[in-house]
Scaffold this motif. Sequence first.
Motif, PDB file in Angstrom:
ATOM      1  N   VAL A  80      -2.943  -2.466   7.650  1.00 27.95           N
ATOM      2  CA  VAL A  80      -2.286  -3.771   7.635  1.00 27.95           C
ATOM      3  C   VAL A  80      -1.044  -3.812   8.536  1.00 27.95           C
ATOM      4  N   MET A 119      -1.807   3.272   7.579  1.00 31.75           N
ATOM      5  CA  MET A 119      -2.992   3.932   7.022  1.00 31.75           C
ATOM      6  C   MET A 119      -3.897   2.939   6.318  1.00 31.75           C
ATOM      7  N   ALA A 125       2.467   4.013   5.403  1.00 37.08           N
ATOM      8  CA  ALA A 125       1.367   3.697   4.484  1.00 37.08           C
ATOM      9  C   ALA A 125       0.637   2.422   4.906  1.00 37.08           C
ATOM     10  N   ARG A 126       1.379   1.454   5.436  1.00 38.27           N
ATOM     11  CA  ARG A 126       0.728   0.214   5.873  1.00 38.27           C
ATOM     12  C   ARG A 126      -0.178   0.453   7.079  1.00 38.27           C
ATOM     13  N   HIS A 139      12.812  11.052  14.993  1.00 37.20           N
ATOM     14  CA  HIS A 139      12.595  12.396  14.444  1.00 37.20           C
ATOM     15  C   HIS A 139      11.787  12.438  13.157  1.00 37.20           C
ATOM     16  N   SER A 140      11.421  11.298  12.591  1.00 36.54           N
ATOM     17  CA  SER A 140      10.821  11.354  11.256  1.00 36.54           C
ATOM     18  C   SER A 140       9.304  11.287  11.303  1.00 36.54           C
ATOM     19  N   THR A 141       8.683  11.556  10.170  1.00 41.19           N
ATOM     20  CA  THR A 141       7.231  11.407  10.047  1.00 41.19           C
ATOM     21  C   THR A 141       6.820   9.943  10.203  1.00 41.19           C
ATOM     22  N   LEU A 142       7.746   9.014   9.991  1.00 40.73           N
ATOM     23  CA  LEU A 142       7.408   7.592  10.137  1.00 40.73           C
ATOM     24  C   LEU A 142       7.071   7.256  11.582  1.00 40.73           C
ATOM     25  N   ARG A 182       5.431   9.070  13.714  1.00 44.94           N
ATOM     26  CA  ARG A 182       4.170   9.644  14.198  1.00 44.94           C
ATOM     27  C   ARG A 182       3.146   8.565  14.511  1.00 44.94           C
ATOM     28  N   THR A 191       6.558   5.783  -2.993  1.00 41.55           N
ATOM     29  CA  THR A 191       7.141   6.872  -2.208  1.00 41.55           C
ATOM     30  C   THR A 191       8.586   6.551  -1.839  1.00 41.55           C
ATOM     31  N   GLU A 220      13.369  13.441   3.226  1.00 38.87           N
ATOM     32  CA  GLU A 220      13.408  13.365   4.692  1.00 38.87           C
ATOM     33  C   GLU A 220      14.718  12.759   5.181  1.00 38.87           C
ATOM     34  N   PRO A 253       0.827  -1.211   0.000  1.00 42.86           N
ATOM     35  CA  PRO A 253       0.000   0.000   0.000  1.00 42.86           C
ATOM     36  C   PRO A 253       0.863   1.264   0.000  1.00 42.86           C
ATOM     37  N   ASP A 254       0.392   2.288  -0.684  1.00 41.62           N
ATOM     38  CA  ASP A 254       1.065   3.584  -0.650  1.00 41.62           C
ATOM     39  C   ASP A 254      -0.018   4.666  -0.706  1.00 41.62           C
ATOM     40  N   VAL A 255       0.335   5.856  -0.245  1.00 45.62           N
ATOM     41  CA  VAL A 255      -0.633   6.956  -0.207  1.00 45.62           C
ATOM     42  C   VAL A 255       0.040   8.266  -0.615  1.00 45.62           C
ATOM     43  N   LEU A 302      17.460   7.917  13.888  1.00 43.33           N
ATOM     44  CA  LEU A 302      16.909   9.178  13.369  1.00 43.33           C
ATOM     45  C   LEU A 302      15.451   8.994  12.944  1.00 43.33           C
ATOM     46  N   LEU A 303      15.171   7.923  12.224  1.00 38.40           N
ATOM     47  CA  LEU A 303      13.814   7.715  11.717  1.00 38.40           C
ATOM     48  C   LEU A 303      12.829   7.415  12.848  1.00 38.40           C
ATOM     49  N   LEU A 348      17.273  14.728   7.639  1.00 40.54           N
ATOM     50  CA  LEU A 348      17.687  14.179   8.938  1.00 40.54           C
ATOM     51  C   LEU A 348      19.206  14.029   8.996  1.00 40.54           C
ATOM     52  N   LEU A 349      19.778  13.483   7.934  1.00 37.20           N
ATOM     53  CA  LEU A 349      21.222  13.241   7.947  1.00 37.20           C
ATOM     54  C   LEU A 349      22.017  14.539   7.918  1.00 37.20           C
ATOM     55  N   HIS A 376       8.907  13.532   0.835  1.00 32.53           N
ATOM     56  CA  HIS A 376       8.570  12.169   0.431  1.00 32.53           C
ATOM     57  C   HIS A 376       8.377  12.205  -1.080  1.00 32.53           C
ATOM     58  N   LEU A 404      10.892   2.275   3.165  1.00 38.33           N
ATOM     59  CA  LEU A 404      10.707   2.857   4.498  1.00 38.33           C
ATOM     60  C   LEU A 404       9.328   3.473   4.692  1.00 38.33           C
ATOM     61  N   PHE A 405       8.797   4.135   3.655  1.00 41.32           N
ATOM     62  CA  PHE A 405       7.515   4.813   3.809  1.00 41.32           C
ATOM     63  C   PHE A 405       6.374   3.828   4.061  1.00 41.32           C
ATOM     64  N   GLU A 406       6.617   2.548   3.754  1.00 42.79           N
ATOM     65  CA  GLU A 406       5.575   1.547   4.037  1.00 42.79           C
ATOM     66  C   GLU A 406       5.265   1.482   5.529  1.00 42.79           C
ATOM     67  N   LEU A 444      11.746   7.988   0.544  1.00 41.72           N
ATOM     68  CA  LEU A 444      11.926   8.875   1.693  1.00 41.72           C
ATOM     69  C   LEU A 444      13.121   9.815   1.490  1.00 41.72           C
ATOM     70  N   ILE A 497      20.550   5.502  11.092  1.00 44.19           N
ATOM     71  CA  ILE A 497      19.336   5.702  10.283  1.00 44.19           C
ATOM     72  C   ILE A 497      18.100   5.298  11.101  1.00 44.19           C
TER      73      ILE A 497
END
Lengths: 314, 314
Positions: free
Chosen positions: B234, B231, B228-229, B187-190, B192, A174, A179, A125-127, B183-184, A183-184, A158, B223-225, A176, B180
């Motif tokens: 799953v 959301m 997205a997963r 500090h990342s949106t992942l 949240r 997507t 981002e 899945p992706d959004v 940091l993720l 971060l780095l 993203h 990484l963005f999964e 990353l 990595i």
Amino acid sequence: MANAVFIAGDWGTSNLRLSLVDADGAVLDTRGGPGAAAVPAGGFPDTVRGLLADWDAAHGRLPLLLCGMVGSTLGWAEVPYVAAPAGAAEIAGHLHAIDLPFESGGGRAVYIAPGVKGTNLQGAPDVMRGEETQVLGALITHPDLATGDHLLCLPGTHSKWVDLSDGRITGFTTALSGEIYALLSKHSTLARGAQPWDGTPDAGFREGLARVATAGADILHLLFETRARQMAGVLTAKDALGFLSGLVIGGDVAATLARHKALGRAAPARVVLVGAPALNTLYTLALASHGVASLALDGAEQSTAGLLAYFRRL
Amino acid sequence: MANAVFIAGDWGTSNLRLSLVDADGAVLDTRGGPGAAAVPAGGFPDTVRGLLADWDAAHGRLPLLLCGMVGSTLGWAEVPYVAAPAGAAEIAGHLHAIDLPFESGGGRAVYIAPGVKGTNLQGAPDVMRGEETQVLGALITHPDLATGDHLLCLPGTHSKWVDLSDGRITGFTTALSGEIYALLSKHSTLARGAQPWDGTPDAGFREGLARVATAGADILHLLFETRARQMAGVLTAKDALGFLSGLVIGGDVAATLARHKALGRAAPARVVLVGAPALNTLYTLALASHGVASLALDGAEQSTAGLLAYFRRL
């Protein structure tokens, strides 16, 4: 002065860009505002009333069409994702309508675009939320994109790699990249001692691109070279962050092309870049380092054009 | 009680671990102290005098052997890297000696080990400082490693994949895996909405490993999964950070094995893991998901053993 017919708003997490638009899509005026994350809970109505007061005085309360994170849980109202394949008709058919009241009487019609949910190249899945409107705007400004298959890349925090087929978004992946770089370059040990980088494609950036082209897309094992090369005296502190960006953007492009190849897809003849001009330039060079041509479109312009496409379907 | 003969100190950026060691390498006592980054400029002598006062009272001023970032620009003294191939003889031959004076008269012999500089699997410069001592310590605790070729992995903030040949470090590659992930996950949106993860190999971690095994090592596009997963319903918020760790550690292992293959090297029959036990466990599972066996050694024990190897060569 041409007649404004609606107001377009690209309302992301950290930024709002409002445009006063005429029937042909020409932008008559623009202004900025707070990102969706900076608006307190329940604060969207007053924020909009305040930001648009003088435009309202001059043009009346024109319809306001919004896209981006304003339609997420951290925004004004959560608008469910529309499933890919999706084109302007599907998005326009699922606008979230709000009748924003005023104490002085009357109201304003506000429409928030949904994002798109789909499947990435790895089958998961992706959004996206906001990028769909830029993609669909590119079809308005460049009608040749409205038919056939096209690969688009929307570089950013993203980055989105989008498959477009006969004017509809069929799938997207997507990365990353933005981002990870942020971060780095701000918080990691790689940034120690590195000088600021202005984002122009200098020697360091090109060295990073060349590095990925030689060593492959596996950036997890390349990133530390940003530091080790400085210690070995073969990379300057001035070039370090450009090199890091070259690794990340080069890695994004190389991994995408490798993934296409692994899936048996033909190499793209051209990638349509939709983003901020400076970032488009970096991706153009990264694509060129793999022999892939690109067409660079300004993301802000496409966003306004996409909202115009929805407005025309109201 | 056995006679202590020297004090071993693994002094990293954020942590100091001191051990009182006898002639056979048995640890008689341990204590912690501030990381090298937390010691003010010029503060190393007083820090050492203070931390060791009671051991000195009981055992006299034993020699102090140190490894790690204490030998870097942010440490006590900058000790130049020794070039690979390097074994215990090369490191011990380049110890930086300090005669630490005391107001009451007399002194203490302090020795700081150099790091090693070499070439990574991609042919670029790479460096390590502290890990070399753990690698050479593994040769003391496991003499079968002292001959033949072995692949070691030292998981951590900057994971090191080390080629060992007849007891000498011949080359190594740094992966930014731990940094990595840190940091993720912080500090990342992942991060949240994700719930804290305790680092145990739960369902989320295994799902991340499985994902890389299926989709490949290209984590920039995986990484963005993590978001997205969730959301898509799953992946749970509870499993999110474990999934992210599985992607990063799985990606590190998959990319390393792919790189070996691309270089025409045979797949490793076994990888010797030298690190913190919890992290060794995660890498053991990641290696197992690719059918590779592992031997897990405690990093702290190997560090002390490595310093013993240098002590014996004084």
